[in-house]
Motif scaffolding. Sequence first.
Motif, PDB file in Angstrom:
ATOM      1  N   GLN A   1      51.198  38.409   3.692  1.00 35.97           N
ATOM      2  CA  GLN A   1      50.565  37.291   4.396  1.00 35.97           C
ATOM      3  C   GLN A   1      50.583  37.444   5.907  1.00 35.97           C
ATOM      4  O   GLN A   1      50.208  36.511   6.629  1.00 35.97           O
ATOM      5  N   GLU A   2      51.003  38.608   6.408  1.00 30.90           N
ATOM      6  CA  GLU A   2      50.979  38.877   7.847  1.00 30.90           C
ATOM      7  C   GLU A   2      49.767  39.740   8.186  1.00 30.90           C
ATOM      8  O   GLU A   2      49.357  40.588   7.397  1.00 30.90           O
TER       9      GLU A   2
ATOM     10  N   TYR B   1      43.557  31.474   1.966  1.00 30.10           N
ATOM     11  CA  TYR B   1      44.565  31.980   1.042  1.00 30.10           C
ATOM     12  C   TYR B   1      44.113  31.654  -0.379  1.00 30.10           C
ATOM     13  O   TYR B   1      43.853  30.492  -0.700  1.00 30.10           O
ATOM     14  N   LEU B   2      44.023  32.655  -1.219  1.00 29.66           N
ATOM     15  CA  LEU B   2      43.662  32.465  -2.619  1.00 29.66           C
ATOM     16  C   LEU B   2      44.911  32.643  -3.470  1.00 29.66           C
ATOM     17  O   LEU B   2      45.586  33.678  -3.409  1.00 29.66           O
TER      18      LEU B   2
ATOM     19  N   THR C   1      49.503  35.733  -3.897  1.00 23.95           N
ATOM     20  CA  THR C   1      48.646  35.058  -2.924  1.00 23.95           C
ATOM     21  C   THR C   1      47.936  36.112  -2.091  1.00 23.95           C
ATOM     22  O   THR C   1      48.565  37.030  -1.570  1.00 23.95           O
ATOM     23  N   LEU C   2      46.626  35.972  -1.979  1.00 25.75           N
ATOM     24  CA  LEU C   2      45.823  36.893  -1.185  1.00 25.75           C
ATOM     25  C   LEU C   2      45.326  36.193   0.073  1.00 25.75           C
ATOM     26  O   LEU C   2      44.886  35.041   0.012  1.00 25.75           O
ATOM     27  N   ARG C   3      45.393  36.895   1.187  1.00 29.84           N
ATOM     28  CA  ARG C   3      44.950  36.336   2.474  1.00 29.84           C
ATOM     29  C   ARG C   3      43.733  37.102   2.977  1.00 29.84           C
ATOM     30  O   ARG C   3      43.698  38.320   2.975  1.00 29.84           O
ATOM     31  N   ARG C   4      42.730  36.345   3.443  1.00 24.18           N
ATOM     32  CA  ARG C   4      41.590  36.930   4.125  1.00 24.18           C
ATOM     33  C   ARG C   4      41.252  36.016   5.312  1.00 24.18           C
ATOM     34  O   ARG C   4      41.449  34.806   5.242  1.00 24.18           O
ATOM     35  N   ASP C   5      40.702  36.590   6.380  1.00 21.80           N
ATOM     36  CA  ASP C   5      40.380  35.839   7.594  1.00 21.80           C
ATOM     37  C   ASP C   5      38.898  35.960   7.916  1.00 21.80           C
ATOM     38  O   ASP C   5      38.305  37.032   7.758  1.00 21.80           O
TER      39      ASP C   5
END
Length: 550
Positions: free
Chosen positions: A308-309, A482-483, A489-493
């Motif tokens: 998540q970073e 965040y999915l 948990t997957l993070r995309r921006d």
Amino acid sequence: MALIVLAGCSGSPSLSPPGADAVFVEVTDEVGLDFYFDRARDRDYFMPDSLNAGCAFLDFDNDDDLDIYIVNAYHLAGELSRPEGANRLYRQEDDGTFTDVTEASGTGDTSYGMGVAVGDIDNDGHVDLYITNYGPDVLYRNNGDGTFTDTTRHAGLGDSRWGASAGFVDYDADGFLDLFVTNYLEYDIDRRTLDSAGRPEYPGPHCCPGVADILYRNNGDGTFTDVSESSGVATAIGRGLGVGFFDFDDDGRLDIYVANDRESNRAWIQNDDGTFTDQGALMGIAVNIYGGAEASMGVAIGDLNGDQEIDLFLTHLFQETNTLYIGQGQGRYGDATIGSGLGQASVNFTGFGTVLMDYDLDGDLDLLVANGRVLRSALRPGVELNEHWAAYGEENHLYENDGSGRFTAAPEACGRLCAEVEVSRGLAVGDVDNDGDLDVLTTTGDGRARLYRNTGPGDAHWVAVRTLLAPGGRDAHGATVYLETPDRTLRRDVSPALSYLSSADMRIYFGLADTDTIDGIRIRWPDGEVENFHDLEIDRSHEIVRGTGD
């Protein structure tokens, strides 16, 4: 200028012909994308010829499929605005082909083009275009009827320095997109350079002094104010080429990262009063692990190891490695290039455009790098370029992530995208055929634009998300999505202005592999507010509007 040609090293991805296992298949001719223009026709080693140009995926007509914009350039005997070098806009038709609508749309800027940024500056639901040039930049406002109007002068824009990458970002969280432009250097057009063999060659970055970058604040009425001085970003001189916008220190305010050529990179961290302070050195993302400043071009940012970073990847000149910085929390980063699989594999190549994309939909972000030299080398096998560009050609690289931030070259899956020996520069990704996986657009120094369709894997699940600030409104640049799945948990921006001189699909994509359900989506909007969204189906794209969650 000395030139040392290194022999191939054991860690370099092999150049292999595309086969049946190729995931990326070229469809350039099939879809009618007929862009070709040799930017170096004059053969006079004009420095900007070796560095441009960018490209963009955008839905300019709001018909829910991606169109294409390609930046062009041509100079002749010192004349920098030539009709042969006009930029091109291609509209995607219902059958997946593309039609050149440049003239009808009014977007054919004939200046010496470099990069393109896409964003809705007036919140009317129609994306606008900002073009950086070697010379005055241009703003095209979308009229909503398939045409654009040049509003550069009215908007207070049009800086005449050598602009490179640019992007829209609502840094002050007032609801309107601001604009950041990297500037390269004060080029002496009469500058001439010879290589060690006495042949003409393109100048390097130290030929000429660097300049300050520009930050424009959107006034909310179609005009902008130059706040470079008052914000602090004009306090540093550099040779900017790449840019990225993220909250690097996780304090709820968007920051700005600038990739500089052969000097320390800048991490402009936003203070609580709207000013910026360069904390690149303090955070560990200004230079490499050895304390050396590198020739940074392309920027890719994302969570590469699932913690998540935010992590950061930069492309560089040959004899340098590309560099990977892993986020360690609280605004600290470590150079993790050694051991990542991305160091030795890149040392003999010059990288420009780069993107993080989950090409195989297994849930982690893989890496694509567009390569092409700026200093001539021995000819590579399979080169089909003209006599000028042949000595600058290289193949592109696709690296597959094992989920921990370690990468393995995947030339077989990459197909012709990694088999063509060209002088690649711009690189953008987007779901052209709306099938849930990301396709690839590239530009090259010798002028060919190529489109590659992602053909697999067909059995993997996925979710795509477009974040909107209001119904029918603009995309939420700077939002973090965040999915949540039962396992991770997957993070995309949301940040389309990455890579090099280019802009990507506004939507973000999550690969789910064989996971057939998700628990929900959490969005941190650009101003820090958080919302949760539930009951979302997989294998489809969702428009998520702020204020409709809990």
